[in-house]
Design a protein around this motif. Structure first.
Motif, PDB file in Angstrom:
ATOM      1  N   ASN A  10       0.826  -1.198   0.000  1.00 31.57           N
ATOM      2  CA  ASN A  10       0.000   0.000   0.000  1.00 31.57           C
ATOM      3  C   ASN A  10       0.870   1.261   0.000  1.00 31.57           C
ATOM      4  N   HIS A  11       0.220   2.371  -0.275  1.00 29.62           N
ATOM      5  CA  HIS A  11       0.921   3.650  -0.458  1.00 29.62           C
ATOM      6  C   HIS A  11       1.699   4.051   0.797  1.00 29.62           C
ATOM      7  N   SER A  12       1.074   3.903   1.975  1.00 34.01           N
ATOM      8  CA  SER A  12       1.728   4.323   3.217  1.00 34.01           C
ATOM      9  C   SER A  12       2.961   3.482   3.519  1.00 34.01           C
ATOM     10  N   THR A  13       2.905   2.181   3.191  1.00 33.21           N
ATOM     11  CA  THR A  13       4.078   1.316   3.406  1.00 33.21           C
ATOM     12  C   THR A  13       5.244   1.764   2.526  1.00 33.21           C
ATOM     13  N   ALA A  14       4.955   2.038   1.234  1.00 36.88           N
ATOM     14  CA  ALA A  14       6.007   2.506   0.331  1.00 36.88           C
ATOM     15  C   ALA A  14       6.568   3.843   0.795  1.00 36.88           C
ATOM     16  N   PHE A  15       5.693   4.725   1.294  1.00 37.82           N
ATOM     17  CA  PHE A  15       6.122   6.038   1.786  1.00 37.82           C
ATOM     18  C   PHE A  15       7.087   5.882   2.959  1.00 37.82           C
ATOM     19  N   ARG A  16       6.729   5.008   3.918  1.00 32.89           N
ATOM     20  CA  ARG A  16       7.594   4.792   5.086  1.00 32.89           C
ATOM     21  C   ARG A  16       8.935   4.182   4.680  1.00 32.89           C
ATOM     22  N   ARG A  17       8.898   3.215   3.786  1.00 33.58           N
ATOM     23  CA  ARG A  17      10.135   2.548   3.374  1.00 33.58           C
ATOM     24  C   ARG A  17      11.071   3.511   2.647  1.00 33.58           C
ATOM     25  N   LEU A  18      10.512   4.357   1.787  1.00 27.62           N
ATOM     26  CA  LEU A  18      11.344   5.308   1.059  1.00 27.62           C
ATOM     27  C   LEU A  18      11.962   6.324   2.014  1.00 27.62           C
ATOM     28  N   ASN A  19      11.164   6.839   2.944  1.00 26.85           N
ATOM     29  CA  ASN A  19      11.695   7.806   3.918  1.00 26.85           C
ATOM     30  C   ASN A  19      12.786   7.180   4.780  1.00 26.85           C
ATOM     31  N   ALA A  20      12.570   5.926   5.198  1.00 25.08           N
ATOM     32  CA  ALA A  20      13.568   5.237   6.022  1.00 25.08           C
ATOM     33  C   ALA A  20      14.860   5.025   5.243  1.00 25.08           C
ATOM     34  N   LEU A  21      14.728   4.692   3.934  1.00 26.78           N
ATOM     35  CA  LEU A  21      15.911   4.472   3.103  1.00 26.78           C
ATOM     36  C   LEU A  21      16.683   5.779   2.924  1.00 26.78           C
ATOM     37  N   GLU A  22      15.970   6.867   2.657  1.00 29.28           N
ATOM     38  CA  GLU A  22      16.643   8.151   2.475  1.00 29.28           C
ATOM     39  C   GLU A  22      17.321   8.604   3.775  1.00 29.28           C
ATOM     40  N   ASP A  23      16.658   8.359   4.915  1.00 33.67           N
ATOM     41  CA  ASP A  23      17.278   8.704   6.201  1.00 33.67           C
ATOM     42  C   ASP A  23      18.544   7.891   6.435  1.00 33.67           C
ATOM     43  N   LYS A  24      18.478   6.617   6.091  1.00 30.59           N
ATOM     44  CA  LYS A  24      19.631   5.739   6.312  1.00 30.59           C
ATOM     45  C   LYS A  24      20.807   6.142   5.428  1.00 30.59           C
ATOM     46  N   LEU A  25      20.520   6.490   4.174  1.00 26.20           N
ATOM     47  CA  LEU A  25      21.584   6.862   3.246  1.00 26.20           C
ATOM     48  C   LEU A  25      22.035   8.307   3.438  1.00 26.20           C
ATOM     49  N   GLY A  26      21.159   9.107   4.065  1.00 28.38           N
ATOM     50  CA  GLY A  26      21.493  10.511   4.251  1.00 28.38           C
ATOM     51  C   GLY A  26      21.464  11.303   2.965  1.00 28.38           C
ATOM     52  N   VAL A  27      20.623  10.883   2.007  1.00 28.58           N
ATOM     53  CA  VAL A  27      20.540  11.552   0.716  1.00 28.58           C
ATOM     54  C   VAL A  27      19.111  11.441   0.200  1.00 28.58           C
ATOM     55  N   ARG A  28      18.684  12.442  -0.549  1.00 29.30           N
ATOM     56  CA  ARG A  28      17.347  12.425  -1.127  1.00 29.30           C
ATOM     57  C   ARG A  28      17.397  11.683  -2.462  1.00 29.30           C
ATOM     58  N   LEU A  29      16.534  10.712  -2.633  1.00 26.09           N
ATOM     59  CA  LEU A  29      16.536   9.897  -3.848  1.00 26.09           C
ATOM     60  C   LEU A  29      15.546  10.393  -4.897  1.00 26.09           C
ATOM     61  N   PHE A  30      14.507  11.106  -4.463  1.00 29.15           N
ATOM     62  CA  PHE A  30      13.494  11.606  -5.396  1.00 29.15           C
ATOM     63  C   PHE A  30      13.104  13.037  -5.029  1.00 29.15           C
ATOM     64  N   GLU A  31      12.866  13.831  -6.063  1.00 21.87           N
ATOM     65  CA  GLU A  31      12.258  15.137  -5.877  1.00 21.87           C
ATOM     66  C   GLU A  31      10.745  14.948  -5.951  1.00 21.87           C
ATOM     67  N   ARG A  32      10.033  15.454  -4.958  1.00 20.79           N
ATOM     68  CA  ARG A  32       8.573  15.361  -4.944  1.00 20.79           C
ATOM     69  C   ARG A  32       8.009  16.560  -5.691  1.00 20.79           C
ATOM     70  N   LEU A  33       7.435  16.322  -6.863  1.00 20.38           N
ATOM     71  CA  LEU A  33       6.932  17.393  -7.717  1.00 20.38           C
ATOM     72  C   LEU A  33       5.412  17.470  -7.647  1.00 20.38           C
ATOM     73  N   PRO A  34       4.823  18.573  -8.085  1.00 22.14           N
ATOM     74  CA  PRO A  34       3.361  18.676  -8.078  1.00 22.14           C
ATOM     75  C   PRO A  34       2.709  17.556  -8.889  1.00 22.14           C
ATOM     76  N   GLY A  35       1.497  17.204  -8.477  1.00 19.40           N
ATOM     77  CA  GLY A  35       0.766  16.150  -9.177  1.00 19.40           C
ATOM     78  C   GLY A  35       1.181  14.755  -8.794  1.00 19.40           C
ATOM     79  N   GLY A  36       1.933  14.633  -7.690  1.00 21.15           N
ATOM     80  CA  GLY A  36       2.344  13.302  -7.242  1.00 21.15           C
ATOM     81  C   GLY A  36       3.501  12.713  -8.016  1.00 21.15           C
ATOM     82  N   VAL A  37       4.186  13.532  -8.824  1.00 18.97           N
ATOM     83  CA  VAL A  37       5.309  13.040  -9.627  1.00 18.97           C
ATOM     84  C   VAL A  37       6.560  12.921  -8.753  1.00 18.97           C
TER      85      VAL A  37
END
Length: 291
Positions: free
Chosen positions: A23-50
């Motif tokens: 589900n969407h919330s699981t993917a959201f948590r996993r991505l945030n946890a991965l970015e926190d662990k790596l200390g780098v942003r992997l995606f730019e969050r753009l308008p329209g959910g891109v």
């Protein structure tokens, strides 16, 4: 890595979550946890959910794709050496083929090899055989990829059908009839383009993205419909409006697998039984009038 690759391919978090069946919330948590662990942003969050990959995100996605490719190649290599007539076989087919002529051949295959479980994916999209989205595909296009192996089974004819009560016995003036057609976004589909080029837009009174639904609507008398002959000819609730198959809509039916799997016992058995069974129906597929 799978999560980053899925989001990068889909271009959105929701699309990546759907591809991984989470589900969407699981993917959201996993991505945030991965970015926190790596200390780098992997995606730019753009308008329209891109979600647009950053340089780091592109690097992770590229590496993930190479790992996926190697893993899929290993899987195909191991599976290709399997000479047992047991296990599962994932097959993809169009909706109309699965609805009509294919099911009887699958029943014959099941009788001959009860130890093989067929997982039929009914999808009009071209699934990737390299990524093991399917082991075998029944396609209406000749395979062009060098790593695929295919066999032509039949030519496919298309023509125009309508309910006998609607068509009647006299000469047919197409301009006087209503039509069943595709949705507004169906450009590139040969049957949809044929309707759009020859029939006034106001005469297309019913639209559906499903050809089986169009078939059902035509039987109900809503309007005329373009169908493959193997679907329209056996149906007593429909008759041909144009007597001969329409030349520009002719297609070919192919059975296709990855070259690494072509010698697998399950694949060879499917090619033999189902492929030969569909070849035996080539007259129906071409749209030849049977006595």
């Amino acid at each position: 890595m799978k999560l980053v690759l899925a989001i990068a391919r889909a271009g959105s978090l929701g699309g990546g979550a759907a591809a991984l069946a989470v589900n969407h919330s699981t993917a959201f948590r996993r991505l945030n946890a991965l970015e926190d662990k790596l200390g780098v942003r992997l995606f730019e969050r753009l308008p329209g959910g891109v979600y647009q990959p950053t340089a780091a995100g592109e690097r992770v996605a590229s590496t993930a794709e190479r790992v996926e490719t190697e893993a899929d190649a290993l899987s195909r290599d191991v599976s290709g050496q399997d000479q047992r007539l047991v296990g599962s076989l994932r097959v993809t087919s169009s909706e109309t083929l699965a609805y009509s002529v294919l099911t009887a051949e699958l029943a014959r295959f099941r009788t001959a090899h009860p130890g093989i479980v067929v997982d039929l994916v009914v999808d009009n999209r071209i699934l990737s055989l390299s990524r093991r989205e399917a082991d075998i595909a029944l396609r209406v296009t000749r395979p062009k990829e060098p790593d695929l192996f295919g066999r032509k089974l039949a030519d496919i004819g298309w023509t125009l059908y309508g309910a006998p009560s609607l068509v009647g016995d006299g000469p047919v003036d197409l301009a006087a009839f209503d039509f069943v057609g595709w949705g507004e976004d169906a450009s590139g589909i040969a049957a949809a383009d044929w309707i759009n080029e020859r029939i006034a837009r106001t005469r297309v009174v019913y639209r559906a993205s499903s050809l089986i639904n169009q078939f059902t609507a035509a039987k109900a008398g809503i309007g005329l419909v373009l169908l493959p002959c193997y679907l329209g000819d056996p149906e007593p609730g429909l008759c041909r409006v144009i007597d001969e198959p329409i030349a520009e809509l002719a297609r070919e039916l192919w059975i296709v697998t990855h070259t690494d799997l072509r010698k697998t016992a399950r694949v060879r058995a499917f090619f033999s039984i189902v492929g030969d069974g569909l070849i035996a129906k080539s007259s129906l597929m071409r749209g030849e009038r049977l006595a």
